[in-house]
Scaffold this active site. Structure first.
Site, PDB file in Angstrom:
ATOM      1  CB  VAL A  32      32.334  30.865  51.280  1.00 49.42           C
ATOM      2  CG1 VAL A  32      32.148  30.353  49.858  1.00 49.42           C
ATOM      3  CG2 VAL A  32      31.097  31.617  51.732  1.00 49.42           C
ATOM      4  CG  ASP A  33      37.333  31.294  51.293  1.00 48.16           C
ATOM      5  OD1 ASP A  33      36.446  31.510  50.459  1.00 48.16           O
ATOM      6  OD2 ASP A  33      38.065  32.190  51.759  1.00 48.16           O
ATOM      7  CB  SER A  34      37.216  26.070  55.307  1.00 43.77           C
ATOM      8  OG  SER A  34      36.116  26.519  56.060  1.00 43.77           O
ATOM      9  CD  GLU A  93      49.754  41.518  33.849  1.00 48.40           C
ATOM     10  OE1 GLU A  93      49.694  41.900  32.664  1.00 48.40           O
ATOM     11  OE2 GLU A  93      50.819  41.435  34.479  1.00 48.40           O
ATOM     12  N   GLY A 143      58.530  39.838  35.608  1.00 47.09           N
ATOM     13  CA  GLY A 143      59.404  39.356  36.681  1.00 47.09           C
ATOM     14  C   GLY A 143      60.329  40.468  37.108  1.00 47.09           C
ATOM     15  CG  HIS A 203      52.436  44.635  33.804  1.00 43.42           C
ATOM     16  ND1 HIS A 203      52.829  43.352  34.102  1.00 43.42           N
ATOM     17  CD2 HIS A 203      53.523  45.420  33.987  1.00 43.42           C
ATOM     18  CE1 HIS A 203      54.100  43.357  34.461  1.00 43.42           C
ATOM     19  NE2 HIS A 203      54.547  44.605  34.396  1.00 43.42           N
ATOM     20  CB  SER A 254      36.652  28.610  59.238  1.00 48.29           C
ATOM     21  OG  SER A 254      36.077  28.997  58.008  1.00 48.29           O
ATOM     22  N   GLY A 255      33.595  27.208  58.938  1.00 46.29           N
ATOM     23  CA  GLY A 255      32.198  27.625  58.805  1.00 46.29           C
ATOM     24  C   GLY A 255      32.017  28.563  57.627  1.00 46.29           C
ATOM     25  CB  CYS A 272      56.753  43.203  31.772  1.00 44.04           C
ATOM     26  SG  CYS A 272      57.779  44.443  32.568  1.00 44.04           S
ATOM     27  CE1 TYR A 273      63.886  38.905  33.504  1.00 47.35           C
ATOM     28  CE2 TYR A 273      62.653  36.965  32.817  1.00 47.35           C
ATOM     29  CZ  TYR A 273      63.834  37.552  33.229  1.00 47.35           C
ATOM     30  OH  TYR A 273      64.955  36.788  33.365  1.00 47.35           O
ATOM     31  CE  LYS A 321      34.874  34.797  50.156  1.00 49.70           C
ATOM     32  NZ  LYS A 321      35.499  34.167  51.310  1.00 49.70           N
TER      33      LYS A 321
END
Ligand code: XMP
Length: 512
Positions: free
Chosen positions: A228-230, A173, A54, A171, A225-226, A81-82, A368
Site C-alpha cells: 500500500v505504502d509504495s 499527545e 524536547g 504530554h 514493492s506491491g 513540556c520543554y 498507516k
C-alpha cells in the site's frame, strides 16, 4: 480557507504524534524545526503555534530556543513540556533542575485541573496525565495563572488568557493522558478558532502542489514493492509529475503465492510507468545458508539496492529518488531516537549508492491508517487499501533459519490456505495482519500408519492500530481447526500447526 498550525520541534520524541493528533482534529499542521527563521513561520500565517517537548534543559548553554518575538505575533501558543518551560523562561519565569526525586515526574500522574481555563473546560477536575520531566518551573511570569497541578508539580498547567498562551508540563499527545486529545482539540477549535474541516483530500492537494514545485521538470525513480505504502506514494507522485515518475519493481522471489502476477495487473490498471526486474535467483543465491535475521535483512537490503541501481542506470538524468516510507518506519529504524529495533529495508541505503539530489518521501509524516485514507481518496480499491501489510524482506522474515526454495513453497502454500479460510469466514477485516510462519522445527507425527518427521507452521494473527504495539487475535477454535486440518492435509512436509498467542511487546509481529 487555509488554516495552518505550526508545531515547532525541539527534538521531541513525540512531535509527529502531536501532528497526528492535530490532524485527527481535522486541522492542517506542519512540523518545523525550532531553527526555522521567524519570517518563515510568519509567512505561513499560522492560526496557532505548538512548541513541542524536547530532551534538553532550557537553561543549558546552546539549548534550542526561539525568538522572543514569536510571542508578539498575536497568535495563540501552546507549549508542551520543554515548550512550556521555554515559554516560561522567555516571558520572565524561571526553570530549574528538579531538586530531588520527588519533583521529577515520569509516567502516569494524577493531575488536578482548574476548568476556568478554556483548555480544560467541561473536563473532569482530576485525571491521569503522562509526565516526563527532570526540570521544573519554579516561577511563572506575572500575567500567567495556574491551570493544573499535581502533588509534586505546582505548575503542571499555566495560561495567560488575554494573550492566549497555554502551557502543559505533561504530554497531551500521548494515549496515556486520559483527556489529552480533547485538550488539543480545545486549543485548536476554541482558542485558535480552527474550523476543523481539513481532510485527506486537502492533504492530497497540498502534497501534489508541493511535489510539483519541488520536482519541477526533473525525473524521479521509485521502488515499488506491491504494498500500500509504495503504491500510494507512486500514485501521489504520478499525479504531480505524470510519466516523469519511473517505477521499478524488483521481484526478490519472496512474495506470497501468485502475488507478483496480481501486482503487475494492479499497476497496469493504475497506469503507472513500471519496469520489472526478476532477481529471484540472485536473491536466493545470496541468502543460501544464512540464518541470522539481521544478516538476512542486510543481504536483502543490499541485493535490493544492487538490483535497483543496476536497473536505474538504464535511465540517465534522474535527479530524485522517491520512497513510500511512513512514520513508523522512521521511528523503528532509529532515525529519531537512535534505537534500532529492526532494520526496515525501505529506509536509508539507496541514496549513498546513487548520486540523487535528494530523497522524496511524500508519506513520511503519515501513520498507516492515514495512508489508507489517502489511498481511498486516490480512488484505490478498498480490498487493496485494506490489504494487510507485507514486509519489504517478504517471506524471508517468515522462514526461520536458512531459506530454500522448498521452504518458500511450503510457507506460500500454508499462507494461501490461512488467508483463504480467514476471508471465507469473514474475519479478514477484523484482523490487522495474519500470516503463516515456517518454524525451523521438525517434529514427529503420524500420518496414515507411518511416522512423519516434518515442519511446524505457526499461525500469526494480530490486531493493532499503529503496528507499534499489537494484540494477538482470539480466533474461534472452529477457524483454527479448519486452518490446521487444511494445512497438514494439503501442504507437503508439514505435520503440525501452532497458534501464536503472544502480543507485541514482548514479541514483534514478524518473527525476524
Ligand atoms: P514488527 O515485526 O516490527 O512489524 O512488529 C511491524 C510492522 O512492520 C512490518 N515490517 C516491515 N515492513 N519492511 C517493511 O516495509 C520491513 O523490513 C518490515 N519489517 C516488518 C510488519 O509486517 C508489521 O506490519
Amino acid at each position: 480557507m487555509n488554516q495552518t498550525v505550526i508545531i515547532l520541534d525541539f527534538g521531541a520524541q513525540y512531535a509527529e504524534v502531536i501532528a497526528r493528533k492535530v490532524r485527527e482534529c481535522n486541522v492542517y499542521c506542519e512540523v518545523l524545526s525550532w531553527r526555522t527563521p521567524l519570517e518563515t513561520i510568519i509567512a505561513k500565517k499560522p492560526i496557532g503555534i505548538i512548541l513541542s517537548g524536547g530532551p534538553n534543559s532550557v537553561y543549558a548553554t546552546d539549548a534550542p530556543t526561539i525568538s522572543k518575538q514569536i510571542f508578539d505575533l498575536n497568535i495563540p501558543v501552546l507549549g508542551i513540556c520543554y515548550g512550556m518551560q521555554l515559554m516560561m523562561q522567555l516571558l520572565g519565569g524561571k526553570v530549574i533542575p528538579a531538586q530531588d526525586n520527588l519533583s521529577r515526574e515520569y509516567g502516569k500522574t494524577i493531575t488536578n485541573f482548574r476548568n476556568q481555563c478554556l483548555l480544560f473546560k467541561g473536563l473532569p477536575a482530576k485525571s491521569v496525565t503522562w509526565m516526563s520531566h527532570g526540570d521544573v518551573v519554579e516561577a511563572i511570569p506575572n500575567s500567567f495563572k495556574v491551570s493544573a497541578y499535581t502533588s509534586r508539580c505546582p505548575y503542571a498547567g499555566v495560561y495567560d488568557e488575554v494573550r492566549h498562551f497555554y502551557g502543559m508540563q505533561f504530554h497531551p499527545e500521548v494515549e496515556h493522558t486520559k483527556h489529552g486529545k480533547e485538550m488539543i482539540r480545545k486549543f485548536l477549535l476554541d482558542i485558535c478558532h480552527a474550523t476543523g474541516d481539513w481532510s485527506m483530500k486537502d492533504f492530497l492537494v497540498t502534497t501534489v502542489e508541493r511535489l510539483k514545485m519541488e520536482i519541477g521538470e526533473e525525473r524521479v525513480l521509485l521502488a515499488l514493492s506491491g504494498g500500500v505504502d509504495s503504491t500510494v506514494a507512486a500514485v501521489v507522485l504520478s499525479k504531480a509529475i505524470k510519466e516523469r515518475l519511473i517505477c521499478i519493481y524488483i521481484n526478490h522471489g519472496l512474495m506470497r503465492k501468485n502475488e507478483t502476477e496480481e501486482i503487475k495487473e494492479r499497476y497496469k490498471q493504475l497506469n503507472l510507468n513500471v519496469h520489472y526486474v526478476d532477481a529471484s535467483k540472485e536473491f536466493l543465491k545470496a541468502l543460501a545458508g544464512v540464518e541470522e535475521p539481521e544478516q538476512k535483512r542486510r543481504i536483502i537490503g543490499n541485493m535490493f539496492i544492487e538490483s535497483f541501481v543496476g536497473k536505474a542506470k538504464e535511465f540517465g538524468g534522474v535527479s530524485y529518488l522517491a520512497q513510500g516510507t511512513i512514520y513508523p518506519d522512521v521511528i523503528e529504524s532509529g532515525s529519531i531516537n537512535g534505537n534500532l529495533i529492526k532494520s526496515h529495508h525501505n529506509v536509508g541505503g539507496l541514496p549513498s549508492k546513487m548520486p540523487f539530489k535528494r530523497i522524496i518521501e511524500p508519506l513520511a509524516i503519515l501513520f498507516k491508517d492515514e495512508v489508507r485514507k489517502l489511498g481511498l481518496e486516490l480512488g484505490l480499491h478498498e480490498d487493496f487499501v485494506y490489504r494487510q501489510p507485507f514486509p519489504g524482506p517478504g517471506l524471508a522474515v517468515r522462514i526461520i533459519g536458512a531459506i530454500t526454495e522448498e521452504k518458500i513453497a511450503i510457507v506460500q502454500e500454508a499462507d494461501a490456505i490461512l488467508r483463504e479460510v480467514i476471508k471465507k469466514r469473514h474475519w479478514n477485516m477484523k484482523i490487522s495482519q495474519h500470516f503463516a510462519v515456517l518454524s525451523n522445527m521438525k517434529s514427529v507425527g503420524v500420518m496414515g500408519d507411518s511416522r512423519s518427521y516434518h515442519y511446524t507452521i505457526a499461525i500469526r494473527a494480530v490486531s493493532t492500530s499503529d503496528f507499534m504495539t499489537a494484540n494477538y487475535v482470539k480466533l474461534p477454535y472452529s477457524i483454527l481447526d479448519e486452518i490446521s486440518r487444511r494445512i497438514v492435509n494439503e501442504v507437503r512436509n508439514v505435520n503440525r500447526v501452532v497458534y501464536d498467542i503472544t502480543s507485541k511487546p514482548p514479541a514483534t509481529i514478524e518473527y525476524e
